[in-house]
Design an enzyme around this catalytic site. Sequence first.
Site, PDB file in Angstrom:
ATOM      1  CB  CYS A 121      16.941 -53.298   6.354  1.00 15.73           C
ATOM      2  SG  CYS A 121      16.519 -53.561   4.627  1.00 15.73           S
ATOM      3  CB  CYS A 125      10.280 -52.124   0.823  1.00 16.50           C
ATOM      4  SG  CYS A 125      10.234 -52.609   2.540  1.00 16.50           S
ATOM      5  CB  THR A 212      18.444 -54.083  -0.004  1.00 16.19           C
ATOM      6  OG1 THR A 212      19.069 -52.819   0.191  1.00 16.19           O
ATOM      7  CG2 THR A 212      17.698 -54.469   1.255  1.00 16.19           C
ATOM      8  CD  GLU A 278      22.154 -53.216   2.454  1.00 18.30           C
ATOM      9  OE1 GLU A 278      22.661 -53.405   3.591  1.00 18.30           O
ATOM     10  OE2 GLU A 278      20.964 -52.925   2.285  1.00 18.30           O
ATOM     11  CG  HIS A 313      12.702 -47.579  -2.326  1.00 19.15           C
ATOM     12  ND1 HIS A 313      12.140 -48.633  -1.631  1.00 19.15           N
ATOM     13  CD2 HIS A 313      14.036 -47.655  -2.073  1.00 19.15           C
ATOM     14  CE1 HIS A 313      13.088 -49.298  -1.009  1.00 19.15           C
ATOM     15  NE2 HIS A 313      14.244 -48.731  -1.247  1.00 19.15           N
ATOM     16  CE1 TYR A 317      14.484 -46.575   1.671  1.00 18.66           C
ATOM     17  CE2 TYR A 317      15.736 -46.137   3.646  1.00 18.66           C
ATOM     18  CZ  TYR A 317      15.635 -46.719   2.412  1.00 18.66           C
ATOM     19  OH  TYR A 317      16.686 -47.453   1.921  1.00 18.66           O
ATOM     20  CB  CYS A 319      10.769 -49.518   6.808  1.00 15.44           C
ATOM     21  SG  CYS A 319      12.339 -48.739   6.327  1.00 15.44           S
ATOM     22  CD  GLU A 467      18.657 -50.183   4.680  1.00 13.83           C
ATOM     23  OE1 GLU A 467      18.081 -50.383   5.770  1.00 13.83           O
ATOM     24  OE2 GLU A 467      18.804 -51.062   3.822  1.00 13.83           O
TER      25      GLU A 467
HETATM   26 FE1  SF4 Z   1      14.801 -52.113   4.096  1.00 13.64          FE
HETATM   27 FE2  SF4 Z   1      13.227 -50.060   4.718  1.00 13.64          FE
HETATM   28 FE3  SF4 Z   1      14.227 -50.329   2.227  1.00 13.64          FE
HETATM   29 FE4  SF4 Z   1      12.270 -51.944   3.206  1.00 13.64          FE
HETATM   30  S1  SF4 Z   1      12.166 -49.715   2.791  1.00 13.64           S
HETATM   31  S2  SF4 Z   1      14.056 -52.571   2.016  1.00 13.64           S
HETATM   32  S3  SF4 Z   1      12.950 -52.193   5.324  1.00 13.64           S
HETATM   33  S4  SF4 Z   1      15.366 -49.921   4.126  1.00 13.64           S
HETATM   34 FE    FE Z   2      16.363 -49.218   0.235  1.00 11.78          FE
END
Ligand code: SF4
Ligand code: FE
Length: 507
Positions: A121, A125, A212, A278, A313, A317, A319, A467
């Site tokens: 992570c 974001c 985060t 975190e 958001h 994800y 990501c 996560e």
């Molecule tokens: Fe972390 Fe993914 Fe959330 Fe971005 S979207 S803060 S990389 S978990």
């Molecule tokens: Fe998150």
Amino acid sequence: MAQLPDTMIGSAVESACDRWARFKPIVTGEDYLASLRGRNITCYLFGERVPEPVDNPLIRPSINALKATYDLAIEDPELATALSPLTGTRVNRFLHIVEGPDDLVRKNRMQRRLGQITGTCFQRCAGLDTISVLHSITYDIDAKYGTDYHQRYLEFLKQAQAHNVIIAAGMTDPKGDRSKRPHEQADPDMFMHVTRRTPEGLYVSGAKAHMTGGLNSHWICVMPTMNLMAEDRDYAVVGMVPADAEGLTFIYGRQSCDTRALESGKIDQGNAQFAGQETLVVFDDVFIPWEHVFMDGEYEFAQDMVSRFTAYHRASYVCKTGLGDVMIGAAATIAEYNGVEAVSHIKDKLVEMTHLNETIYSSGIASSHEAEALPSGIFINDATLANVCKHNVTRFPYEIARLAQDLAGGAMVTLPSETDFNHEVAGPLLQKYFKGREDIPVEQRVRILRLIESMTLGRNAVGYLTESMHGAGSPQAQRIQLLRTMEVEKKKNLAKKLADIPVKVIA
Ligand code: SF4
Ligand code: FE
């Protein structure tokens, strides 16, 4: 603008203007590291106050992950920067206002790339998604009440873009007794709330959990975590707080196998460079000047704020598909090192992992392509597809991780330590018996096994698995949203029409 004496840095009396004036704009990743130094933040880890987080070996990998967002903006500006409509200059994409579906698609591509680079992570974001949701919420509150939140927000964002700062999302309250509303809690600090108002601003107390990248950020945006009622008016507060503000205490969340970062070697960490972060952040009567307050008492907008935030958001994800790419690569590499990459069931497992990973990506990117404009002019992800994306993320990385463990074999969890591999007696024995393919050094085999261990059981399993389950709302939260938007009556009518059954009129 005069420089503040050191004693006033982080003080409640410092104006927003003074704070920006003394903050050196960040361009490079090295500038970012420098910006975090010397902030004298109160942070506890393992029962001790951390003197300088940047130099703490356990914390540093999480800082490196955010640093990667600055490095990428220099290496690939097309992907990681955008032309700001506010300043007319190119800004980091993590601070850009969403002007159309294409911005969201590019954001998703950038998130996948950063997941590939860091394998964890990268923490930036939620701040971007906060900026996005505040654009429309401040505009909507102003339209109803004639307030000037939107202008305040735009002024803040201009400075944030010009200084290229990191904003953390302070959303999740501790919540206390879940059966009670915020104003019904025995301890009012279970939800962030306003304690007093002065001509200069307001003060908040409470805490934000699971934050985060909180310690690695420059600003924290506090905002409600759920819908609120009239009695919860003092809990309906949104504001920007500097991460080094007076009254803030960070307590660092530990992660599985995190103390491997304190050992002498790096191999057993699997991914020694990058990690997530975190923290629990406690706010004890923290000052927010009025120019940084974007909601104060307009409780009826809390629900929209939360649901719009999740629309952004939950698509962020994607990501995890970048991490999935790393996972697939690691599984294919260990198969190769073991000499079995040509075996048909191995190839089929890699295909299965790819199918799952791309299914996540397709729902996220589709949600961005289907974005629509809000009255403020900003675009927002399609909420149903964003929820499908995040719901896929609560499941598929676990299956991808299972298949990676399948291909890795048991050695992933029975490997002796790096110190044993370096031992004069044990080392040669391990070199002999942990050999895979003749032409592959044992150390390479160990390194890839440790990476799979880290991402499925160790420190970066936080970023890849847990996560994925709980970030941006746990699985049931997405099912509730899907229940709201699945339009089952409309679908029943489609079926009835074809079966020649009278259809119900939907209002
Ligand atoms: Fe972390 Fe993914 Fe959330 Fe971005 S979207 S803060 S990389 S978990
Ligand atoms: Fe998150």
